[in-house]
Write a protein that holds these residues in place. Structure first.
Motif, PDB file in Angstrom:
ATOM      1  N   ALA A  39     -36.657 -21.116  -6.264  1.00 34.77           N
ATOM      2  CA  ALA A  39     -37.102 -20.026  -7.142  1.00 34.77           C
ATOM      3  C   ALA A  39     -37.803 -20.587  -8.373  1.00 34.77           C
ATOM      4  CB  ALA A  39     -35.899 -19.178  -7.556  1.00 34.77           C
ATOM      5  N   VAL A  40     -37.237 -21.650  -8.953  1.00 36.85           N
ATOM      6  CA  VAL A  40     -37.847 -22.233 -10.154  1.00 36.85           C
ATOM      7  C   VAL A  40     -39.191 -22.873  -9.818  1.00 36.85           C
ATOM      8  CG1 VAL A  40     -37.574 -24.070 -11.860  1.00 36.85           C
ATOM      9  CG2 VAL A  40     -35.707 -22.524 -11.417  1.00 36.85           C
ATOM     10  N   ALA A  41     -39.283 -23.512  -8.642  1.00 39.57           N
ATOM     11  CA  ALA A  41     -40.561 -24.127  -8.260  1.00 39.57           C
ATOM     12  C   ALA A  41     -41.653 -23.066  -8.157  1.00 39.57           C
ATOM     13  CB  ALA A  41     -40.400 -24.868  -6.936  1.00 39.57           C
ATOM     14  N   LYS A  42     -41.340 -21.940  -7.523  1.00 41.02           N
ATOM     15  CA  LYS A  42     -42.336 -20.863  -7.373  1.00 41.02           C
ATOM     16  C   LYS A  42     -42.676 -20.249  -8.730  1.00 41.02           C
ATOM     17  CE  LYS A  42     -42.937 -21.041  -2.988  1.00 41.02           C
ATOM     18  NZ  LYS A  42     -44.221 -21.467  -2.455  1.00 41.02           N
ATOM     19  N   ALA A  43     -41.648 -20.085  -9.569  1.00 37.20           N
ATOM     20  CA  ALA A  43     -41.907 -19.511 -10.901  1.00 37.20           C
ATOM     21  C   ALA A  43     -42.771 -20.455 -11.730  1.00 37.20           C
ATOM     22  CB  ALA A  43     -40.585 -19.237 -11.605  1.00 37.20           C
ATOM     23  N   ALA A  48     -27.949 -16.179  -9.187  1.00 45.02           N
ATOM     24  CA  ALA A  48     -27.809 -17.036  -7.992  1.00 45.02           C
ATOM     25  C   ALA A  48     -26.621 -17.986  -8.146  1.00 45.02           C
ATOM     26  CB  ALA A  48     -29.099 -17.820  -7.785  1.00 45.02           C
ATOM     27  N   GLU A  49     -26.423 -18.446  -9.370  1.00 40.21           N
ATOM     28  CA  GLU A  49     -25.385 -19.454  -9.601  1.00 40.21           C
ATOM     29  C   GLU A  49     -23.975 -18.895  -9.444  1.00 40.21           C
ATOM     30  OE1 GLU A  49     -26.898 -22.406 -12.635  1.00 40.21           O
ATOM     31  OE2 GLU A  49     -24.917 -21.896 -13.340  1.00 40.21           O
ATOM     32  N   THR A  50     -23.831 -17.592  -9.639  1.00 39.99           N
ATOM     33  CA  THR A  50     -22.494 -17.003  -9.598  1.00 39.99           C
ATOM     34  C   THR A  50     -21.841 -17.188  -8.231  1.00 39.99           C
ATOM     35  OG1 THR A  50     -23.464 -15.332 -11.010  1.00 39.99           O
ATOM     36  CG2 THR A  50     -21.233 -14.957 -10.321  1.00 39.99           C
ATOM     37  N   THR A  51     -22.671 -17.193  -7.182  1.00 42.04           N
ATOM     38  CA  THR A  51     -22.119 -17.407  -5.835  1.00 42.04           C
ATOM     39  C   THR A  51     -21.395 -18.748  -5.757  1.00 42.04           C
ATOM     40  OG1 THR A  51     -24.134 -16.324  -5.116  1.00 42.04           O
ATOM     41  CG2 THR A  51     -22.731 -17.218  -3.406  1.00 42.04           C
ATOM     42  N   GLY A  52     -22.045 -19.778  -6.309  1.00 44.40           N
ATOM     43  CA  GLY A  52     -21.417 -21.095  -6.332  1.00 44.40           C
ATOM     44  C   GLY A  52     -20.160 -21.109  -7.180  1.00 44.40           C
ATOM     45  N   LEU A  53     -20.204 -20.353  -8.301  1.00 39.21           N
ATOM     46  CA  LEU A  53     -19.031 -20.300  -9.182  1.00 39.21           C
ATOM     47  C   LEU A  53     -17.847 -19.620  -8.502  1.00 39.21           C
ATOM     48  CD1 LEU A  53     -20.351 -19.503 -12.741  1.00 39.21           C
ATOM     49  CD2 LEU A  53     -18.918 -21.384 -12.047  1.00 39.21           C
ATOM     50  N   TYR A  54     -18.139 -18.536  -7.732  1.00 41.39           N
ATOM     51  CA  TYR A  54     -17.058 -17.870  -6.995  1.00 41.39           C
ATOM     52  C   TYR A  54     -16.379 -18.884  -6.069  1.00 41.39           C
ATOM     53  CZ  TYR A  54     -18.537 -13.110  -8.254  1.00 41.39           C
ATOM     54  OH  TYR A  54     -18.845 -11.974  -8.929  1.00 41.39           O
ATOM     55  N   GLY A  55     -17.193 -19.639  -5.337  1.00 35.55           N
ATOM     56  CA  GLY A  55     -16.647 -20.645  -4.420  1.00 35.55           C
ATOM     57  C   GLY A  55     -15.810 -21.677  -5.153  1.00 35.55           C
TER      58      GLY A  55
END
Lengths: 101, 159
Positions: free
Chosen positions: A34-38, A63-70
């Motif tokens: 996402a950052v590369a495209k932005a 997007a990061e919250t998914t990783g935080l949940y895990g």
């Protein structure tokens, strides 16, 4: 018997924590894409830098919250859940022993 | 590195929203009768970790955006912009600056997750912090963003 049950509980918690932490792989890859495209969008239209940066920050946070949940679930499974499960099992075994004798 | 106003503004909003939700969480602890000083220290650690993580992420994104050099677009392509062909829709390879930005964000994500993992483990194992009070505020920024989206939609539909 109870040692076997405790072993199964600990193994289940460890395997579950490992599976939960797999969730941390996807957000890193997705965030990078996402950052590369932005960045390319900013490169093509430098005047839109402010709005693209704001949107990108919010998108990355979501997007990061998914990783935080895990991560949170994995840490709970390793450090908190075994104590609760083993404690419940021991009290249940004591209850059954008292009922049968 | 100068912090952009967008980064400062978003971080301030997230810090405020996360702070409000953390106070609500402490109130819940009070209501259920599980409040003690470890809840306060845990909530403070969790809030600081969540806001710090967001700020570092925003700084990384800002750095990636700042390092991006303008891409020259060929005149012919802009002139024939209306005529879209299959070749136009094909994915273009990333420029070097965009690739560097991608790698920077991925490295930052890995390091921040490592740091958050260490903070969460410390919060759960050390006796000075209540484990739930440390872990729950880490999830608050997402809730704040969701609430903001709902409020903005409501304001837009009201106008």
């Amino acid at each position: 018997m109870i040692e076997l049950a405790i072993g199964i509980i600990l193994a289940g918690c460890g395997i579950g924590a490992g599976l939960a932490l797999i969730a941390g792989i996807g957000p890193g890859i997705g965030e990078g894409n996402a950052v590369a495209k932005a960045c390319e969008a900013i490169g093509r239209q430098p005047e839109s830098r402010g709005s693209v940066t704001s949107t990108m920050i919010m998108g990355c946070a979501i997007a990061e919250t998914t990783g935080l949940y895990g991560l949170v679930i994995g840490i709970l499974l390793i450090f908190v859940a075994p104590g609760i499960f083993v404690g419940t099992l021991k009290s249940a075994m004591e209850g059954w022993a008292a009922a049968f004798h | 590195m100068k912090v952009q106003p967008a980064v400062r503004q978003e971080t301030a909003r997230i810090a405020l929203g996360t702070g409000i939700l953390t106070v609500l969480m402490i109130a819940v602890f009070l209501i259920i009768g599980r409040f003690d000083w470890t809840v306060l220290t845990g909530a403070l650690l969790g809030w600081a970790a969540a806001v710090g993580n967001f700020f570092l992420m925003a700084l990384t994104v800002q750095k990636a955006a700042d390092d991006m050099k303008p891409i020259e677009t060929p005149e012919a392509e802009t002139a024939d912009g209306d005529e879209e062909t299959d070749e136009d829709e094909k994915e273009q390879p990333l420029s070097e600056d965009a690739k560097r930005g991608k790698q920077r964000v991925q490295l930052s994500y890995t390091l921040r997750m490592l740091g958050l993992g260490v903070i969460a483990i410390l919060g759960v194992t050390l006796p000075w912090f209540q484990s739930v009070a440390v872990l729950v505020p880490l999830l608050f920024p997402r809730l704040v963003i969701a609430f903001e989206g709902i409020l903005m939609n409501r304001n837009n539909s009201g106008q």
